[in-house]
Design an enzyme around this catalytic site. Structure first.
Site, PDB file in Angstrom:
ATOM      1  N   ARG A  88     -88.539  85.442 -48.373  1.00  0.00           N
ATOM      2  CA  ARG A  88     -87.635  84.773 -47.438  1.00  0.00           C
ATOM      3  C   ARG A  88     -87.914  85.188 -46.006  1.00  0.00           C
ATOM      4  O   ARG A  88     -87.265  84.670 -45.088  1.00  0.00           O
ATOM      5  CB  ARG A  88     -86.183  85.123 -47.781  1.00  0.00           C
ATOM      6  CG  ARG A  88     -85.440  84.018 -48.545  1.00  0.00           C
ATOM      7  CD  ARG A  88     -84.049  84.519 -48.854  1.00  0.00           C
ATOM      8  NE  ARG A  88     -83.094  83.483 -49.132  1.00  0.00           N
ATOM      9  CZ  ARG A  88     -82.755  83.076 -50.353  1.00  0.00           C
ATOM     10  NH1 ARG A  88     -83.343  83.576 -51.417  1.00  0.00           N
ATOM     11  NH2 ARG A  88     -81.823  82.164 -50.520  1.00  0.00           N
ATOM     12  N   ARG A 129     -69.457  79.848 -55.119  1.00  0.00           N
ATOM     13  CA  ARG A 129     -69.764  81.266 -55.306  1.00  0.00           C
ATOM     14  C   ARG A 129     -69.133  82.060 -54.159  1.00  0.00           C
ATOM     15  O   ARG A 129     -68.760  81.460 -53.145  1.00  0.00           O
ATOM     16  CB  ARG A 129     -71.299  81.408 -55.249  1.00  0.00           C
ATOM     17  CG  ARG A 129     -71.906  82.157 -56.400  1.00  0.00           C
ATOM     18  CD  ARG A 129     -73.404  82.048 -56.438  1.00  0.00           C
ATOM     19  NE  ARG A 129     -74.110  82.176 -55.188  1.00  0.00           N
ATOM     20  CZ  ARG A 129     -75.409  81.886 -55.031  1.00  0.00           C
ATOM     21  NH1 ARG A 129     -76.121  81.475 -56.050  1.00  0.00           N
ATOM     22  NH2 ARG A 129     -75.983  82.005 -53.847  1.00  0.00           N
TER      23      ARG A 129
HETATM   24  P1  B4P Z   1     -80.108  82.476 -53.811  1.00  0.00           P
HETATM   25  O1  B4P Z   1     -79.522  82.972 -55.061  1.00  0.00           O
HETATM   26  O2  B4P Z   1     -81.607  82.378 -53.729  1.00  0.00           O
HETATM   27  O3  B4P Z   1     -79.424  81.049 -53.653  1.00  0.00           O
HETATM   28  P2  B4P Z   1     -79.405  79.813 -52.699  1.00  0.00           P
HETATM   29  O4  B4P Z   1     -80.499  79.810 -51.656  1.00  0.00           O
HETATM   30  O5  B4P Z   1     -78.008  79.759 -52.184  1.00  0.00           O
HETATM   31  O6  B4P Z   1     -79.516  78.532 -53.630  1.00  0.00           O
HETATM   32  P3  B4P Z   1     -80.631  77.707 -54.380  1.00  0.00           P
HETATM   33  O7  B4P Z   1     -81.571  76.969 -53.463  1.00  0.00           O
HETATM   34  O8  B4P Z   1     -81.263  78.542 -55.459  1.00  0.00           O
HETATM   35  O9  B4P Z   1     -79.712  76.552 -54.995  1.00  0.00           O
HETATM   36  P4  B4P Z   1     -79.212  76.269 -56.470  1.00  0.00           P
HETATM   37  O10 B4P Z   1     -80.322  75.782 -57.347  1.00  0.00           O
HETATM   38  O11 B4P Z   1     -78.420  77.436 -56.936  1.00  0.00           O
HETATM   39  O12 B4P Z   1     -79.636  83.358 -52.559  1.00  0.00           O
HETATM   40  C1  B4P Z   1     -78.335  83.876 -52.383  1.00  0.00           C
HETATM   41  C2  B4P Z   1     -78.326  85.051 -51.399  1.00  0.00           C
HETATM   42  O13 B4P Z   1     -79.061  86.186 -51.961  1.00  0.00           O
HETATM   43  C3  B4P Z   1     -78.994  84.830 -50.032  1.00  0.00           C
HETATM   44  O14 B4P Z   1     -78.128  84.211 -49.103  1.00  0.00           O
HETATM   45  C4  B4P Z   1     -79.345  86.293 -49.625  1.00  0.00           C
HETATM   46  O15 B4P Z   1     -78.236  86.982 -49.115  1.00  0.00           O
HETATM   47  C5  B4P Z   1     -79.720  86.963 -50.939  1.00  0.00           C
HETATM   48  N1  B4P Z   1     -81.184  86.932 -51.173  1.00  0.00           N
HETATM   49  C6  B4P Z   1     -81.812  86.278 -52.198  1.00  0.00           C
HETATM   50  N2  B4P Z   1     -83.148  86.444 -52.110  1.00  0.00           N
HETATM   51  C7  B4P Z   1     -83.366  87.203 -51.002  1.00  0.00           C
HETATM   52  C8  B4P Z   1     -84.546  87.683 -50.374  1.00  0.00           C
HETATM   53  N3  B4P Z   1     -85.761  87.415 -50.850  1.00  0.00           N
HETATM   54  N4  B4P Z   1     -84.424  88.436 -49.251  1.00  0.00           N
HETATM   55  C9  B4P Z   1     -83.218  88.729 -48.756  1.00  0.00           C
HETATM   56  N5  B4P Z   1     -82.048  88.296 -49.301  1.00  0.00           N
HETATM   57  C10 B4P Z   1     -82.133  87.530 -50.411  1.00  0.00           C
HETATM   58  O16 B4P Z   1     -78.276  75.006 -56.209  1.00  0.00           O
HETATM   59  C11 B4P Z   1     -77.113  75.083 -55.403  1.00  0.00           C
HETATM   60  C12 B4P Z   1     -76.039  74.155 -55.967  1.00  0.00           C
HETATM   61  O17 B4P Z   1     -76.462  72.807 -55.877  1.00  0.00           O
HETATM   62  C13 B4P Z   1     -75.720  74.413 -57.445  1.00  0.00           C
HETATM   63  O18 B4P Z   1     -74.351  74.251 -57.654  1.00  0.00           O
HETATM   64  C14 B4P Z   1     -76.531  73.341 -58.171  1.00  0.00           C
HETATM   65  O19 B4P Z   1     -75.963  72.973 -59.414  1.00  0.00           O
HETATM   66  C15 B4P Z   1     -76.454  72.197 -57.162  1.00  0.00           C
HETATM   67  N6  B4P Z   1     -77.650  71.363 -57.213  1.00  0.00           N
HETATM   68  C16 B4P Z   1     -78.944  71.777 -57.302  1.00  0.00           C
HETATM   69  N7  B4P Z   1     -79.776  70.729 -57.306  1.00  0.00           N
HETATM   70  C17 B4P Z   1     -78.964  69.608 -57.188  1.00  0.00           C
HETATM   71  C18 B4P Z   1     -79.233  68.210 -57.115  1.00  0.00           C
HETATM   72  N8  B4P Z   1     -80.491  67.729 -57.160  1.00  0.00           N
HETATM   73  N9  B4P Z   1     -78.191  67.372 -56.966  1.00  0.00           N
HETATM   74  C19 B4P Z   1     -76.930  67.839 -56.922  1.00  0.00           C
HETATM   75  N10 B4P Z   1     -76.598  69.140 -57.001  1.00  0.00           N
HETATM   76  C20 B4P Z   1     -77.616  70.017 -57.133  1.00  0.00           C
END
Ligand code: B4P
Length: 186
Positions: A88, A129
């Site tokens: 990231r 969340r």
């Molecule tokens: P992550 O857990 O990586 O999550 P995210 O970026 O919020 O979501 P993602 O893109 O994976 O979306 P998802 O499929 O879940 O990060 C959370 C936190 O962890 C960060 O903010 C940071 O603090 C920390 N972190 C993680 N990695 C890190 C790193 N390398 N360095 C530093 N900090 C780090 O989908 C989201 C929602 O949308 C779900 O409800 C899903 O069901 C829905 N959805 C998905 N696809 C869809 C579609 N096509 N249509 C409709 N809904 C959909």
């Protein structure tokens, strides 16, 4: 194969990585899941990570890199790995390059999931969340723009970046993901 999923918060990295893991039958390494797992386990590191996550900040590189390095050494990661939410930052990307070079494992593909911001906000608020509240979401977008977006150039210059329009249903998006992966060859 080694594949990185890039994209803003809520773009569907976790959703698509889970599907691709089942398709390719390789290890799925989600830093978000691992950090939340550490939080639930009540470790000191987990409690620290939760504070960063719930305020929308990135967890410090040294914490994330440590857990990725440990996981990458597991046997099930030797045949292939999906990196979901890692790297990231440019520093994390450089560390990943070093870790993969040491193991003689090249990175094959970087899939950048593209979704307009209003749609992302809608998805995140619907999920609910602890880090899916308006304040944390806007901080996550700020961090994404500042720290993660530069990785698009980093991987574009290497010729391994593929942009995917990630609107539409998860199944529709997965068809595009699968097409990009099949084009590289399994
Ligand atoms: P992550 O857990 O990586 O999550 P995210 O970026 O919020 O979501 P993602 O893109 O994976 O979306 P998802 O499929 O879940 O990060 C959370 C936190 O962890 C960060 O903010 C940071 O603090 C920390 N972190 C993680 N990695 C890190 C790193 N390398 N360095 C530093 N900090 C780090 O989908 C989201 C929602 O949308 C779900 O409800 C899903 O069901 C829905 N959805 C998905 N696809 C869809 C579609 N096509 N249509 C409709 N809904 C959909």
């Amino acid at each position: 194969m080694r594949i990185v999923f890039l994209g803003p918060p809520g773009a569907g990295k976790g959703t698509q990585a889970q599907r691709l893991k089942d398709y390719l039958n390789i290890c799925h390494l989600s830093t978000g899941e691992m950090l939340r797992g550490a939080g639930e386990a009540g470790t000191e590191l987990g409690a620290e990570a939760e504070r960063y996550m719930n305020s929308g900040k990135l967890v410090p590189d040294e914490v994330v890199v440590g857990i990725v390095g440990d996981r990458l050494s597991d046997k099930d990661c030797s045949l292939g790995c999906l990196f979901d939410g890692f790297p990231r930052t440019v520093q994390q990307a450089e560390t990943l390059d070093r870790m993969l070079a040491q193991r003689k494992m090249p990175l094959d593909l970087v899939l950048a999931l593209d979704v307009p911001e209003p749609k992302l906000i809608e998805r995140l608020l619907a999920r609910g969340r602890p880090d899916d509240n308006r304040e944390a979401i806007s901080e996550r977008f700020r961090q994404y723009g500042r720290m993660t977006q530069p990785l698009m150039d980093y991987y574009h210059q290497r010729g391994i970046l593929r942009q995917i329009d990630a609107q539409g249903t998860p199944d529709e998006v997965f068809e595009k993901v699968r097409g990009a992966v099949d084009a590289v060859g399994t």
